[in-house]
Enzyme design. Sequence first.
Site, PDB file in Angstrom:
ATOM      1  CG  HIS B  11      -1.867   1.107   1.333  1.00 18.00           C
ATOM      2  ND1 HIS B  11      -1.486   2.382   1.671  1.00 18.00           N
ATOM      3  CD2 HIS B  11      -3.193   1.153   1.119  1.00 18.00           C
ATOM      4  CE1 HIS B  11      -2.560   3.166   1.667  1.00 18.00           C
ATOM      5  NE2 HIS B  11      -3.604   2.449   1.340  1.00 18.00           N
ATOM      6  CG  LEU B  72      -5.741  -7.458   5.419  1.00 19.79           C
ATOM      7  CD1 LEU B  72      -6.266  -6.636   6.578  1.00 19.79           C
ATOM      8  CD2 LEU B  72      -5.440  -8.875   5.870  1.00 19.79           C
ATOM      9  CB  ALA B  73     -10.425  -7.322   1.580  1.00 25.72           C
ATOM     10  N   GLY B  75     -10.985  -4.226  -3.032  1.00 22.66           N
ATOM     11  CA  GLY B  75     -11.419  -2.877  -2.706  1.00 22.66           C
ATOM     12  C   GLY B  75     -10.955  -1.965  -3.823  1.00 22.66           C
ATOM     13  CG  HIS B  77      -6.171   0.953  -2.321  1.00 19.95           C
ATOM     14  ND1 HIS B  77      -6.320   2.223  -2.799  1.00 19.95           N
ATOM     15  CD2 HIS B  77      -6.140   1.074  -0.968  1.00 19.95           C
ATOM     16  CE1 HIS B  77      -6.363   3.086  -1.791  1.00 19.95           C
ATOM     17  NE2 HIS B  77      -6.266   2.408  -0.666  1.00 19.95           N
TER      18      HIS B  77
END
Lengths: 133, 133
Positions: B11, B72-73, B75, B77
Amino acid sequence: MEKKGLLLVGHGSSLPYNKELAETVAAMIREACPEYIVKCGFMRINQPTIPESLEAFRHEPIDLLVVVPLFLADGIHVAKDIPSRIGLPEGEKRLSFEINGRSIPLVYADPIGAEPLLADLMVRNARKVLAQN
Amino acid sequence: MEKKGLLLVGHGSSLPYNKELAETVAAMIREACPEYIVKCGFMRINQPTIPESLEAFRHEPIDLLVVVPLFLADGIHVAKDIPSRIGLPEGEKRLSFEINGRSIPLVYADPIGAEPLLADLMVRNARKVLAQN
């Protein structure tokens, strides 16, 4: 009065996936650890918010509450944003939480961190997409 | 000419922890999987950026490149920001990547998702902080 509360904190997202992830992980924790009453709270966008879930824990028969960030690493959210929403001074790990006229400990856990399992998961996801493409 | 490239996408953060996490996980993957040439690329703030790391892969003896999001998931991004930086149309998983005058496949892996190991890690982190506080 032997239960522990576990507030699983998700980032929140305008897409549904972060909330679904947190709720699925919460269900897995409930299944694996019946000693925990597990609720989710979201830092942004989704409901319940962190303060809403803390409020809901005031009605539960718990003798401690642990707040666990579903985040990969420390950062602004874990170091500042979540502590500010739970009333925890930055850098502290513990405060007193008022519940039904009693004070119970609230403690703040670490995020995932540099965990060998993360490397395994990355390699697994790489192999999965390579097998499909 | 048998190596695979693995671009681990972090990120990025103004604090050092996200970059440290990605670099540590990259080192773990190198150790466990010598068939991969592993580089990190960051979506925001940190260097190298995703385009900088893609460019660096053009000089490596790889016959495919897999881009793995350390997220993590799904989305915004994972669904939009990272694909736009690698030139992948949203929803697609594969494109051709030019390297030394050859075209090799670039494939885009999934993020972690609702993984039982995440529940184990959350419970472990809860127990760790409870033992210390």
